[in-house]
Scaffold this active site. Structure first.
Site, PDB file in Angstrom:
ATOM      1  N   CYS A 140       0.829  -1.193   0.000  1.00 30.41           N
ATOM      2  CA  CYS A 140       0.000   0.000   0.000  1.00 30.41           C
ATOM      3  C   CYS A 140       0.874   1.258   0.000  1.00 30.41           C
ATOM      4  CB  CYS A 140      -0.989  -0.037   1.162  1.00 30.41           C
ATOM      5  SG  CYS A 140      -2.384   1.112   0.978  1.00 30.41           S
ATOM      6  N   HIS A 184      -3.419  -5.669   1.170  1.00 27.81           N
ATOM      7  CA  HIS A 184      -2.726  -5.884   2.447  1.00 27.81           C
ATOM      8  C   HIS A 184      -2.694  -7.361   2.844  1.00 27.81           C
ATOM      9  CE1 HIS A 184      -2.335  -1.688   3.951  1.00 27.81           C
ATOM     10  NE2 HIS A 184      -3.362  -1.466   3.144  1.00 27.81           N
ATOM     11  N   GLU A 208      -0.855  -8.659   5.107  1.00 22.90           N
ATOM     12  CA  GLU A 208      -0.671  -8.744   6.558  1.00 22.90           C
ATOM     13  C   GLU A 208      -1.991  -8.612   7.305  1.00 22.90           C
ATOM     14  OE1 GLU A 208      -0.850  -4.387   5.893  1.00 22.90           O
ATOM     15  OE2 GLU A 208      -0.110  -6.128   4.773  1.00 22.90           O
TER      16      GLU A 208
END
Length: 223
Positions: free
Chosen positions: A87, A195, A197
């Protein structure tokens, strides 16, 4: 795998990234402040997390790309180190010139925050080797400036060199070629808007993102 996460003012995914890296590797990630001039010794991976570094003033990632630590990150990358930018981290990598192209305002001019489906385009990288070509991943996006743009020559080169890592199925932001993530020429740098994560625990709604981190650990184990 020894990793570090760069922390800027405005980072909001640095802890998520550190948790994902530790869960995959079994080793805590080093948290490196943006004003530091050097990286820890012996790193295998540097991660540049998502967020809104410096409040996205001037241009997303532009100020962060000129922080003192980024000189060390660029040197690390140029020496063959692995770098993951997610990002805002992807925006920073583009601003440093480590990856080609730019990220512009979303086509709809609105902030997008939802899960998206990604197609795995290549498995020939340290970030995707645990996947299968065509594998669909469901991971979240959260950005206002995720519309990937590159010149026709750069797009043709990315396609011809098999350097497109992920594509959107529904292209939420208008990115050229529905591109969601790209690789460097040596395939050791990945920039992506979604994302992984944030999709690393069933409590967060899914674990598809964990495959990116498992890929990294697997690549190091077989190196």
């Amino acid at each position: 795998m020894k990793s570090a996460v760069i922390v800027f003012p405005g980072s909001n995914c640095d802890r998520d990234m550190a948790v994902a890296l530790e869960r995959a590797s079994g080793r805590p990630a080093h948290m490196v402040w943006h004003k530091d001039a050097s990286l820890p010794e012996g790193l295998d991976l540097v991660a540049i997390p998502g967020g809104f570094s410096f409040g996205d003033y001037l241009r997303c990632g532009a100020i962060a790309a000129r922080s003192p630590i980024m000189r060390a990150v660029v040197e690390f990358a140029q020496a063959g180190g692995m770098v993951l930018g997610v990002c805002n981290g992807f925006q920073v990598l583009l601003e440093t010139g480590l990856l080609p192209g730019a990220l512009m305002r979303n086509a709809g001019l609105k902030f997008i925050c939802r899960d998206v489906e990604l197609e795995t385009v290549t498995t020939n990288s340290p970030f995707t080797n645990a996947l299968q070509k065509g594998r669909v991943l469901r991971v979240p996006v959260a950005h206002h400036d995720g519309n990937y743009f590159a010149t026709p020559d750069d797009l043709a080169r990315l396609q011809g060199d098999d350097r497109i890592a992920f594509r959107y199925f529904d292209n939420p932001n208008g990115s050229a070629g529905s591109i969601a993530g790209i690789l460097s020429e040596n395939r050791r740098i990945l920039g992506m808007m979604p994302h992984p994560e944030r999709a690393n625990d069933e409590a967060l709604g899914g674990t598809d993102g964990a495959l990116v981190f498992q890929s990294l650990v697997g690549a190091m184990a077989s190196a």
